[in-house]
Design a protein around this motif. Sequence first.
Motif, PDB file in Angstrom:
ATOM      1  N   LEU A  22       0.801  -1.175   0.036  1.00  0.00           N
ATOM      2  CA  LEU A  22       0.054   0.008   0.062  1.00  0.00           C
ATOM      3  C   LEU A  22       0.800   1.067  -0.014  1.00  0.00           C
ATOM      4  O   LEU A  22       1.587   1.522   0.935  1.00  0.00           O
ATOM      5  CB  LEU A  22      -0.991   0.064   1.189  1.00  0.00           C
ATOM      6  CG  LEU A  22      -1.934   1.219   1.386  1.00  0.00           C
ATOM      7  CD1 LEU A  22      -2.940   1.255   0.275  1.00  0.00           C
ATOM      8  CD2 LEU A  22      -2.547   1.236   2.735  1.00  0.00           C
ATOM      9  N   VAL A  23       0.888   2.074  -1.199  1.00  0.00           N
ATOM     10  CA  VAL A  23       1.689   3.031  -1.200  1.00  0.00           C
ATOM     11  C   VAL A  23       1.117   4.297  -0.631  1.00  0.00           C
ATOM     12  O   VAL A  23       1.851   5.323  -0.279  1.00  0.00           O
ATOM     13  CB  VAL A  23       2.034   3.382  -2.917  1.00  0.00           C
ATOM     14  CG1 VAL A  23       2.875   4.514  -2.887  1.00  0.00           C
ATOM     15  CG2 VAL A  23       2.807   1.988  -3.408  1.00  0.00           C
ATOM     16  N   GLY A  24      -0.178   4.537  -1.050  1.00  0.00           N
ATOM     17  CA  GLY A  24      -0.754   5.762  -0.519  1.00  0.00           C
ATOM     18  C   GLY A  24      -2.349   5.414  -0.408  1.00  0.00           C
ATOM     19  O   GLY A  24      -2.882   4.634  -0.958  1.00  0.00           O
ATOM     20  N   SER A  25      -3.006   6.546   0.371  1.00  0.00           N
ATOM     21  CA  SER A  25      -4.447   6.146   0.503  1.00  0.00           C
ATOM     22  C   SER A  25      -5.103   7.803   0.709  1.00  0.00           C
ATOM     23  O   SER A  25      -4.678   8.559   1.346  1.00  0.00           O
ATOM     24  CB  SER A  25      -4.912   5.557   1.579  1.00  0.00           C
ATOM     25  OG  SER A  25      -4.563   6.103   2.873  1.00  0.00           O
ATOM     26  N   VAL A  26      -6.301   8.085   0.204  1.00  0.00           N
ATOM     27  CA  VAL A  26      -6.967   9.257   0.422  1.00  0.00           C
ATOM     28  C   VAL A  26      -8.497   9.139   0.680  1.00  0.00           C
ATOM     29  O   VAL A  26      -9.004   8.045   0.221  1.00  0.00           O
ATOM     30  CB  VAL A  26      -6.771  10.426  -0.857  1.00  0.00           C
ATOM     31  CG1 VAL A  26      -5.244  10.736  -1.015  1.00  0.00           C
ATOM     32  CG2 VAL A  26      -7.510   9.738  -1.985  1.00  0.00           C
ATOM     33  N   ALA A  49       1.595   9.929  -3.610  1.00  0.00           N
ATOM     34  CA  ALA A  49       2.665   8.934  -3.675  1.00  0.00           C
ATOM     35  C   ALA A  49       3.827   9.184  -4.719  1.00  0.00           C
ATOM     36  O   ALA A  49       4.799   8.717  -4.975  1.00  0.00           O
ATOM     37  CB  ALA A  49       1.844   7.547  -4.562  1.00  0.00           C
ATOM     38  N   GLY A  50       3.695  10.506  -5.496  1.00  0.00           N
ATOM     39  CA  GLY A  50       4.847  10.968  -6.384  1.00  0.00           C
ATOM     40  C   GLY A  50       4.804  10.283  -7.421  1.00  0.00           C
ATOM     41  O   GLY A  50       5.925  10.065  -8.079  1.00  0.00           O
ATOM     42  N   ALA A  51       3.683   9.551  -8.082  1.00  0.00           N
ATOM     43  CA  ALA A  51       3.628   8.573  -9.056  1.00  0.00           C
ATOM     44  C   ALA A  51       3.116   9.298 -10.193  1.00  0.00           C
ATOM     45  O   ALA A  51       2.019  10.216 -10.344  1.00  0.00           O
ATOM     46  CB  ALA A  51       3.179   7.378  -8.650  1.00  0.00           C
TER      47      ALA A  51
END
Length: 528
Positions: A22-26, A49-51
């Motif tokens: 899990l890289v990020g969540s909002v 995530a800077g992706a």
Amino acid sequence: MRIGIDVGGTNTDAVLLDGDRLVGSVKQPTSKDVTGGVVSALRSILAQAGAGPGLVDAVMIGTTQFTNAVVSRRQLVPTGIVRLCLPSSTGVPPMVDWPEDLSRALGNHAYMAHGGTEYDGRPISRVRPDELRAIGERLAADGVEAVAISSVFSPVSHEMELQAEEILREQLPGARFSLSHRIGRIGLIERENATIVNASLLAVAEQVTAALTDALAVTGITAPVYLSQNDGTLMDVMYARNYPVATFASGPTNSMRGAAVLSGLRDCVVVDIGGTTSDIGMLINSFPRQAGSEVDIGGVRTNFRMPDVIALGIGGGSVVDADDPTAIGPASVGFELTSRARVFGGDTLTATDVAVAARAADVGDRSLVKDLSPAFVRAAMDHMAVRIGQVADLMRTSLQPTPAVLVGGGAILVGSELPGFDTVVRPPNAGVANALGAAIAQIGGEVDRIYNVGGRSREDVLESARNEAVERAVAAGARPGSVEVVMLDEIPISYLPGDSVRVRAKAVGDLDVTGLAPADERRAGEKR
């Protein structure tokens, strides 16, 4: 990388997975137009995530828009209903027990024609082309945009439904068609109802799927988009356009699948507390237990696959009576929580306000609810825990101890204990379990067929069903080698000749992203 999005009545949640990490969540309020909230969630998760959008392999979305269309009686198109049954099955006409406002929204264009089969596959009567052409002319004159075709015992033999569709298309070349043998199961009225609902949603399904695809394009994401089904698996956009009813209750299903991953439990009761409702269901072997009987959708009895979920009108946005701590819900401020709840400067007392006053949550401004008495707060919190615990206890079918898993942004409404349960698990990232469930959803293949055993052994029949379910999963996009059969039921049917048996098999596997473009094409180009 995969993005999972769940569009709820109050919040739109999104998660970004890199493999299994899990890289990020909002989590943010749902917009009125829904797609605006999806665009905002996509941009936020990529920025967090800077992706770049080119790194995304697939986007999985759970949406309630099709369910809402039926419940609100909006966006439904004039729909014709043709039942192949004459001279039998006339005692209960199509849509006989439907809510009047829903029947009126579809136009009451119901006809019965010759056709259908007996329970053993023998024809009741043959299809009459001239009769169907006359019906088609009347439907065309009435401006019907979709047609639902049902035939008596079509799960046993569906050839007459296909024949009727071919004939009616001559008179209605621009209409959309839905056939009952592809939608429901044994049970004429319930299967027919599900088919009518599906047909009435085909136009809005095209609009919604196009809007979701456009939302991805706005953010620069060109990866394939999948929609969550209500059995915990995925379907591509084209399938969703043909079978929008498959998304009904996909939200609770996503939450339950996400709860299984976050908690590490394969068998448990899942309590998903959102902003409007608490959806409670049972996980069996990491998948939601399916409802075994008819399912009510907007006042209509149906029998297509649905998770066995009870929705309780208690959530973070539930309105609380300031004079009665036990009068909580089902009215909710929904996506207006952040403007109407008292802790956010509003004038409506909500369940979230109570949780903040009880120091079970730290959102908004606690000083704005300091006037609530400790006795009132304690009584309200106890009432919510007891109500949720009672419904959760109803989901258990065994005397064995069963753990409860709390997920959803509204899980703050329940403390560390849930009445009736010895073990209560509140996993990390529980607030976005629904979006995580969408992101990790697998591809499924299902078989529901009546087999004539004949001279074959029982194991041969079951193996045939298993293999067909696996083949369907792979054909739908599952990675070969990852597919496993998670459900196999057999029901002997004594009234059919030839030692017949009804077999239901379900196989699931991981989404095969190796052939998805354009992310893989870009990576391959970089390696070269």
